[in-house]
Design a protein around this motif. Structure first.
Motif, PDB file in Angstrom:
ATOM      1  N   GLY A 178      41.200  57.537  61.878  1.00  0.00           N
ATOM      2  CA  GLY A 178      41.765  57.583  63.223  1.00  0.00           C
ATOM      3  C   GLY A 178      41.142  56.505  64.093  1.00  0.00           C
ATOM      4  O   GLY A 178      40.072  55.966  63.785  1.00  0.00           O
ATOM      5  N   HIS A 226      39.963  56.887  67.118  1.00  0.00           N
ATOM      6  CA  HIS A 226      38.901  57.407  67.960  1.00  0.00           C
ATOM      7  C   HIS A 226      37.768  57.936  67.093  1.00  0.00           C
ATOM      8  O   HIS A 226      37.972  58.362  65.959  1.00  0.00           O
ATOM      9  N   THR A 272      38.102  61.499  65.245  1.00  0.00           N
ATOM     10  CA  THR A 272      39.411  61.899  64.737  1.00  0.00           C
ATOM     11  C   THR A 272      39.391  62.045  63.227  1.00  0.00           C
ATOM     12  O   THR A 272      38.393  61.812  62.563  1.00  0.00           O
ATOM     13  N   ASP A 273      40.521  62.402  62.697  1.00  0.00           N
ATOM     14  CA  ASP A 273      40.649  62.703  61.273  1.00  0.00           C
ATOM     15  C   ASP A 273      40.622  61.446  60.410  1.00  0.00           C
ATOM     16  O   ASP A 273      40.784  60.327  60.881  1.00  0.00           O
TER      17      ASP A 273
END
Length: 81
Positions: free
Chosen positions: A56, A58, A61-62
């Motif tokens: 991801g 950010h 994130t994932d």
């Protein structure tokens, strides 16, 4: 953040030949498959490398398309500049 470091990993993968009978001569020609994987190293120790092909944008994130590569199977690991 280690997830921003892109790596190329060359490794050997286990390979199961198709079912059925094979001559001993042909069976002895079977070798592990050579693989080239590119991704972000999420975790690494002597036993394995955990690689994510997608991350991801950010920090928390994932991650996606995970591959766990046994350490003994790794031929070479190079950081992409």
């Amino acid at each position: 953040d280690s997830r921003r470091q892109l790596y190329v990993i060359r490794w050997l993968d286990a390979y199961e030949h198709y079912a059925g009978w094979h001559s001993l001569k042909d069976a002895k020609k079977i070798r592990p498959k050579k693989v080239l994987s590119v991704g972000y190293v999420l975790e690494e120790n002597k036993d394995y490398v955990l690689l994510a092909a997608d991350i991801g944008l950010h920090k928390d994130t994932d991650v996606g398309r995970l591959t766990v590569i046994p350490g003994q199977w790794i031929i070479k690991k190079v950081k992409v500049k």
